[in-house]
Design an enzyme around this catalytic site. Sequence first.
Site, PDB file in Angstrom:
ATOM      1  N   SER A  82      -2.765 -14.782   6.882  1.00  0.00           N
ATOM      2  CA  SER A  82      -3.748 -14.007   6.120  1.00  0.00           C
ATOM      3  C   SER A  82      -5.098 -14.688   5.948  1.00  0.00           C
ATOM      4  CB  SER A  82      -3.169 -13.626   4.757  1.00  0.00           C
ATOM      5  OG  SER A  82      -2.046 -12.792   4.937  1.00  0.00           O
ATOM      6  N   THR A 100       1.748  -1.927   8.869  1.00  0.00           N
ATOM      7  CA  THR A 100       2.148  -3.327   8.919  1.00  0.00           C
ATOM      8  C   THR A 100       1.156  -4.186   8.140  1.00  0.00           C
ATOM      9  OG1 THR A 100       1.006  -3.623  11.021  1.00  0.00           O
ATOM     10  CG2 THR A 100       3.366  -3.126  11.126  1.00  0.00           C
ATOM     11  N   HIS A 101       1.574  -5.399   7.839  1.00  0.00           N
ATOM     12  CA  HIS A 101       0.773  -6.306   7.017  1.00  0.00           C
ATOM     13  C   HIS A 101      -0.620  -6.533   7.597  1.00  0.00           C
ATOM     14  CE1 HIS A 101       0.085  -9.382   4.034  1.00  0.00           C
ATOM     15  NE2 HIS A 101      -0.254 -10.229   4.986  1.00  0.00           N
ATOM     16  N   GLY A 102      -0.704  -6.779   8.900  1.00  0.00           N
ATOM     17  CA  GLY A 102      -1.999  -7.022   9.526  1.00  0.00           C
ATOM     18  C   GLY A 102      -2.934  -5.834   9.405  1.00  0.00           C
ATOM     19  N   LEU A 105      -4.193  -5.543   5.735  1.00  0.00           N
ATOM     20  CA  LEU A 105      -5.227  -6.544   5.443  1.00  0.00           C
ATOM     21  C   LEU A 105      -6.529  -6.222   6.159  1.00  0.00           C
ATOM     22  CD1 LEU A 105      -3.435  -9.997   5.394  1.00  0.00           C
ATOM     23  CD2 LEU A 105      -4.528  -8.808   3.502  1.00  0.00           C
TER      24      LEU A 105
END
Length: 145
Positions: A82, A100-102, A105
């Site tokens: 991150s 998804t996390h990416g 963010l």
Amino acid sequence: KLIRQRAIEDDRYRRLTPLSTVSLDQRPLPATSPVAGAMRLTGIPGSPGVISGPARIVSRLDLGRVRRGDILVCHNFRPDWSPMFGHIRGLVTNQGYSLTHGANLAREWGIPAVMGVQQATQIIGDGDVIEVDGDRGIVYVNPAK
């Protein structure tokens, strides 16, 4: 000064366009033939915006090679990466989709992202100039000369 900075940041966030729909059944399209001298790869829109710059192909072992302004290209984005969002201009992953996390963010940071670009880390070369179109889920690759 701090109030002025936060007002600018707030304005930037207000101008971001959220995805119109989010589907868990998203399927990336296969790579297509070269378009006007560039290879056109398709995936899933992860975060809106269009940006171009040098691709940096990384795995968990070589994150130190990423320079400010690079577009991070990886198999999948790991949560412990991150802090990279303070340095990169875009994100392309082999796996993943818009939740998804990416991708999450990238939207928070206002960085264009395309997820689920099959074999992106094999097709895109380190240092290739790429254009990431996070609105349409397309990556254009101009191989390094």
